[in-house]
Design a protein around this motif. Structure first.
Motif, PDB file in Angstrom:
ATOM      1  N   ARG A  93      -0.495  -0.924  -6.475  1.00 29.80           N
ATOM      2  CA  ARG A  93      -1.058  -1.342  -7.763  1.00 29.80           C
ATOM      3  C   ARG A  93      -0.787  -0.299  -8.835  1.00 29.80           C
ATOM      4  N   ASN A  94      -0.974   0.963  -8.472  1.00 31.68           N
ATOM      5  CA  ASN A  94      -0.868   2.048  -9.447  1.00 31.68           C
ATOM      6  C   ASN A  94       0.601   2.447  -9.635  1.00 31.68           C
ATOM      7  N   MET A 132      -2.407  -3.530   9.568  1.00 29.08           N
ATOM      8  CA  MET A 132      -3.288  -2.363   9.641  1.00 29.08           C
ATOM      9  C   MET A 132      -4.729  -2.776   9.922  1.00 29.08           C
ATOM     10  N   GLY A 168      -8.227   5.763  13.725  1.00 33.25           N
ATOM     11  CA  GLY A 168      -9.510   6.379  13.392  1.00 33.25           C
ATOM     12  C   GLY A 168      -9.375   6.995  12.003  1.00 33.25           C
ATOM     13  N   THR A 228      -6.456  10.682   4.080  1.00 30.91           N
ATOM     14  CA  THR A 228      -5.857  10.007   2.903  1.00 30.91           C
ATOM     15  C   THR A 228      -6.944   9.885   1.826  1.00 30.91           C
ATOM     16  N   ILE A 236      -1.315   6.218   3.931  1.00 31.57           N
ATOM     17  CA  ILE A 236      -0.475   5.892   5.092  1.00 31.57           C
ATOM     18  C   ILE A 236       0.796   5.154   4.662  1.00 31.57           C
ATOM     19  N   ILE A 271      -7.876   8.997   9.140  1.00 24.98           N
ATOM     20  CA  ILE A 271      -6.614   9.607   8.716  1.00 24.98           C
ATOM     21  C   ILE A 271      -6.878  10.267   7.367  1.00 24.98           C
ATOM     22  N   SER A 325       0.192  -2.328   4.935  1.00 29.34           N
ATOM     23  CA  SER A 325      -0.725  -1.178   5.010  1.00 29.34           C
ATOM     24  C   SER A 325      -1.846  -1.244   3.970  1.00 29.34           C
ATOM     25  N   SER A 329       1.745   3.054  -2.489  1.00 29.26           N
ATOM     26  CA  SER A 329       1.443   4.008  -3.562  1.00 29.26           C
ATOM     27  C   SER A 329       0.525   5.129  -3.101  1.00 29.26           C
ATOM     28  N   SER A 330       0.064   5.072  -1.857  1.00 38.31           N
ATOM     29  CA  SER A 330      -0.929   6.072  -1.432  1.00 38.31           C
ATOM     30  C   SER A 330      -0.970   6.163   0.096  1.00 38.31           C
ATOM     31  N   TYR A 346     -15.883  -4.593   5.749  1.00 38.10           N
ATOM     32  CA  TYR A 346     -14.720  -3.815   6.205  1.00 38.10           C
ATOM     33  C   TYR A 346     -14.514  -4.020   7.704  1.00 38.10           C
ATOM     34  N   ARG A 371       1.673   6.296  -9.145  1.00 38.91           N
ATOM     35  CA  ARG A 371       1.703   6.735  -7.736  1.00 38.91           C
ATOM     36  C   ARG A 371       2.833   6.042  -6.967  1.00 38.91           C
ATOM     37  N   LYS A 375     -11.350  -6.168   9.337  1.00 37.90           N
ATOM     38  CA  LYS A 375     -10.420  -5.495  10.254  1.00 37.90           C
ATOM     39  C   LYS A 375     -10.464  -6.129  11.649  1.00 37.90           C
ATOM     40  N   ASP A 433      -1.335  -6.948  -7.331  1.00 37.70           N
ATOM     41  CA  ASP A 433      -2.697  -6.904  -6.790  1.00 37.70           C
ATOM     42  C   ASP A 433      -2.802  -7.957  -5.686  1.00 37.70           C
ATOM     43  N   LEU A 434      -3.132  -7.537  -4.507  1.00 33.67           N
ATOM     44  CA  LEU A 434      -3.131  -8.453  -3.353  1.00 33.67           C
ATOM     45  C   LEU A 434      -4.317  -9.405  -3.327  1.00 33.67           C
ATOM     46  N   GLY A 471       0.827  -1.223   0.000  1.00 34.12           N
ATOM     47  CA  GLY A 471       0.000   0.000   0.000  1.00 34.12           C
ATOM     48  C   GLY A 471       0.849   1.256   0.000  1.00 34.12           C
TER      49      GLY A 471
HETATM   50  N1  LIG Z   1      -7.526   6.489   6.067  1.00 28.52           N
HETATM   51  C1  LIG Z   1      -8.203   6.108   7.133  1.00 28.52           C
HETATM   52  O1  LIG Z   1      -9.015   6.872   7.703  1.00 28.52           O
HETATM   53  C2  LIG Z   1      -7.985   4.731   7.714  1.00 28.52           C
HETATM   54  C3  LIG Z   1      -8.538   4.464   8.969  1.00 28.52           C
HETATM   55  C4  LIG Z   1      -8.351   3.209   9.527  1.00 28.52           C
HETATM   56  C5  LIG Z   1      -7.614   2.251   8.851  1.00 28.52           C
HETATM   57  N2  LIG Z   1      -7.099   2.544   7.624  1.00 28.52           N
HETATM   58  C6  LIG Z   1      -6.344   1.475   6.959  1.00 28.52           C
HETATM   59  O2  LIG Z   1      -5.067   1.961   6.616  1.00 28.52           O
HETATM   60  C7  LIG Z   1      -4.600   1.287   5.450  1.00 28.52           C
HETATM   61  C8  LIG Z   1      -4.103   2.294   4.441  1.00 28.52           C
HETATM   62  O3  LIG Z   1      -5.220   3.076   4.022  1.00 28.52           O
HETATM   63  P1  LIG Z   1      -5.042   4.532   3.424  1.00 28.52           P
HETATM   64  O4  LIG Z   1      -5.871   5.426   4.216  1.00 28.52           O
HETATM   65  O5  LIG Z   1      -3.598   4.818   3.233  1.00 28.52           O
HETATM   66  O6  LIG Z   1      -5.787   4.311   2.026  1.00 28.52           O
HETATM   67  P2  LIG Z   1      -5.396   4.694   0.542  1.00 28.52           P
HETATM   68  O7  LIG Z   1      -4.744   6.009   0.477  1.00 28.52           O
HETATM   69  O8  LIG Z   1      -6.617   4.436  -0.249  1.00 28.52           O
HETATM   70  O9  LIG Z   1      -4.288   3.581   0.178  1.00 28.52           O
HETATM   71  C9  LIG Z   1      -4.643   2.239   0.053  1.00 28.52           C
HETATM   72  C10 LIG Z   1      -3.436   1.484  -0.458  1.00 28.52           C
HETATM   73  O10 LIG Z   1      -3.792   0.095  -0.574  1.00 28.52           O
HETATM   74  C11 LIG Z   1      -3.487  -0.326  -1.895  1.00 28.52           C
HETATM   75  N3  LIG Z   1      -4.439  -1.335  -2.353  1.00 28.52           N
HETATM   76  C12 LIG Z   1      -5.790  -1.279  -2.373  1.00 28.52           C
HETATM   77  N4  LIG Z   1      -6.303  -2.370  -2.942  1.00 28.52           N
HETATM   78  C13 LIG Z   1      -5.242  -3.128  -3.307  1.00 28.52           C
HETATM   79  C14 LIG Z   1      -5.106  -4.372  -3.970  1.00 28.52           C
HETATM   80  N5  LIG Z   1      -6.171  -5.068  -4.407  1.00 28.52           N
HETATM   81  N6  LIG Z   1      -3.861  -4.859  -4.178  1.00 28.52           N
HETATM   82  C15 LIG Z   1      -2.779  -4.173  -3.784  1.00 28.52           C
HETATM   83  N7  LIG Z   1      -2.827  -2.998  -3.154  1.00 28.52           N
HETATM   84  C16 LIG Z   1      -4.048  -2.474  -2.930  1.00 28.52           C
HETATM   85  C17 LIG Z   1      -3.605   0.910  -2.760  1.00 28.52           C
HETATM   86  O11 LIG Z   1      -2.880   0.706  -3.951  1.00 28.52           O
HETATM   87  P3  LIG Z   1      -3.170   1.605  -5.299  1.00 28.52           P
HETATM   88  O12 LIG Z   1      -3.438   3.007  -4.828  1.00 28.52           O
HETATM   89  O13 LIG Z   1      -1.892   1.495  -6.045  1.00 28.52           O
HETATM   90  O14 LIG Z   1      -4.332   0.993  -5.970  1.00 28.52           O
HETATM   91  C18 LIG Z   1      -2.983   1.954  -1.838  1.00 28.52           C
HETATM   92  O15 LIG Z   1      -1.590   1.929  -1.917  1.00 28.52           O
HETATM   93  C19 LIG Z   1      -5.769   0.425   4.957  1.00 28.52           C
HETATM   94  O16 LIG Z   1      -5.570  -0.904   5.374  1.00 28.52           O
HETATM   95  C20 LIG Z   1      -6.963   1.034   5.642  1.00 28.52           C
HETATM   96  O17 LIG Z   1      -8.002   0.113   5.817  1.00 28.52           O
HETATM   97  C21 LIG Z   1      -7.269   3.746   7.041  1.00 28.52           C
END
Ligand SMILES: NC(=O)c1ccc[n+]([C@@H]2O[C@H](COP(=O)([O-])OP(=O)(O)OC[C@H]3O[C@@H](n4cnc5c(N)ncnc54)[C@H](OP(=O)(O)O)[C@@H]3O)[C@@H](O)[C@H]2O)c1
Length: 267
Positions: A44-45, A147, A193, A197, A24, A195, A95, A21-22, A162, A48, A166, A69-70, A19
């Motif tokens: 994946r992307n 995560m 909580g 993103t 956290i 974040i 992540s 590419s985006s 979801y 990014r 988790k 792709d996971l 994760g």
């Molecule tokens: N943001 C929040 O508020 C929050 C809160 C609690 C927990 N979390 C957890 O924190 C983690 C990171 O989330 P984030 O906020 O950083 O989200 P994000 O910016 O959307 O990033 C998600 C990352 O996961 C990758 N991903 C998604 N589907 C995938 C797949 N099928 N195969 C491989 N990679 C994949 C994406 O890759 P691409 O972009 O390259 O597709 C991206 O790098 C997640 O596990 C999320 O559930 C986030």
């Protein structure tokens, strides 16, 4: 164990981040990037992911990237084993994740979404973490961060898969922690909580106690480095967790059914 030279630099620490590419994952890559560190970054992307890699290289890290792709757990495991054989991983940060809220006019998420989300949020990271735990235990050192989310504390009718995936990661993480502690492998569960993103930006409406992503990355990295078992932040979500535990379940469900959140499609 001697380490190979990567990009003409001697590697002192190898950190693999999914994760990256985006959000956290990308912020954690930037946090850990420095001379002597090899970052293996997955996403994946491609564009990014390259952007994260270029920021890390500018900070002096050696970087390898992999677009993967996971949902394809076998490929992910093979790639993990290859990366660890080439240069033993010191810190594995899982992540990558996807969040989906049921469509507005649906009663639950689709079966297809449920399957994909279970792979990305649960099955593949669990397989990767167990493989790496066995390898790190032999070496008697290592850190694995998984995560989770504060969503795992609540029965969310809008996001059953979801919150369920988790919750599964949460229990797996603390169980693996118990298994690995005697071998100096520290397993950390990160349960944030909101974040700031792309994932949270897809949600409509106010997000309580939203944390900037760089601040979250610093907090998460400090927790991993300290080998802490569980990080829940912001702290207010410890209270909501306690509240839901104290409330009779039918009352909690009645309240949770009132939640009405919309999610924009992935960009
Ligand atoms: N943001 C929040 O508020 C929050 C809160 C609690 C927990 N979390 C957890 O924190 C983690 C990171 O989330 P984030 O906020 O950083 O989200 P994000 O910016 O959307 O990033 C998600 C990352 O996961 C990758 N991903 C998604 N589907 C995938 C797949 N099928 N195969 C491989 N990679 C994949 C994406 O890759 P691409 O972009 O390259 O597709 C991206 O790098 C997640 O596990 C999320 O559930 C986030």
């Amino acid at each position: 164990m001697s380490r190979p030279e990567k990009e003409t630099m001697t590697v002192r620490h190898h950190i693999l981040i999914t994760g990256a590419s985006s959000g956290i994952g990308a912020a954690l890559a930037a946090y850990y990037a420095r001379p002597g560190v090899l970052l293996t970054l997955w996403g994946r992307n491609e564009e990014r992911l390259e952007n994260t890699a270029s920021i890390a290289r500018k900070k002096g890290a050696a970087v390898e990237t992999l677009c993967i792709d996971l949902t394809q757990a076998d490929k992910a495991l093979a790639a993990l084993i290859k990366a660890d054989d080439e240069c033993p991983v010191d810190i594995l940060i899982l992540s990558a994740g996807m969040a989906d809220i049921r469509p507005h006019n649906a009663l639950a998420e689709s079966a297809e979404t449920a399957l994909r989300m279970s792979m990305v949020n649960f099955a593949t990271p669990v397989a990767m973490a167990t493989e790496m735990a066995n390898r790190m235990a032999e070496r008697r050192r290592g850190r694995i961060a998984l995560m989770g989310s504060v969503a795992s504390f609540h029965d969310l009718p809008l996001a059953t898969v979801y919150s369920g995936s988790k919750a599964g990661i949460g229990r797996f993480s603390t169980a693996l922690r118990a298994a690995m502690d005697p071998y100096n492998v520290r397993v950390c569960l990160i349960a944030p909580g909101f974040i700031d993103t792309p994932m949270s930006q897809r949600l409509d409406g106010e997000q309580a106690f939203l944390v900037p992503v760089d601040k979250a990355a610093r907090k998460i990295a400090r927790s991993i480095n300290a080998g802490r078992a569980v990080l829940v932040f912001p702290w207010v979500f410890q209270l909501t967790r306690l509240l839901e535990m104290l409330l009779p379940r039918p009352i909690a469900h009645r309240i949770l059914r009132r939640l009405d959140v919309m999610q924009h499609p992935e960009g």
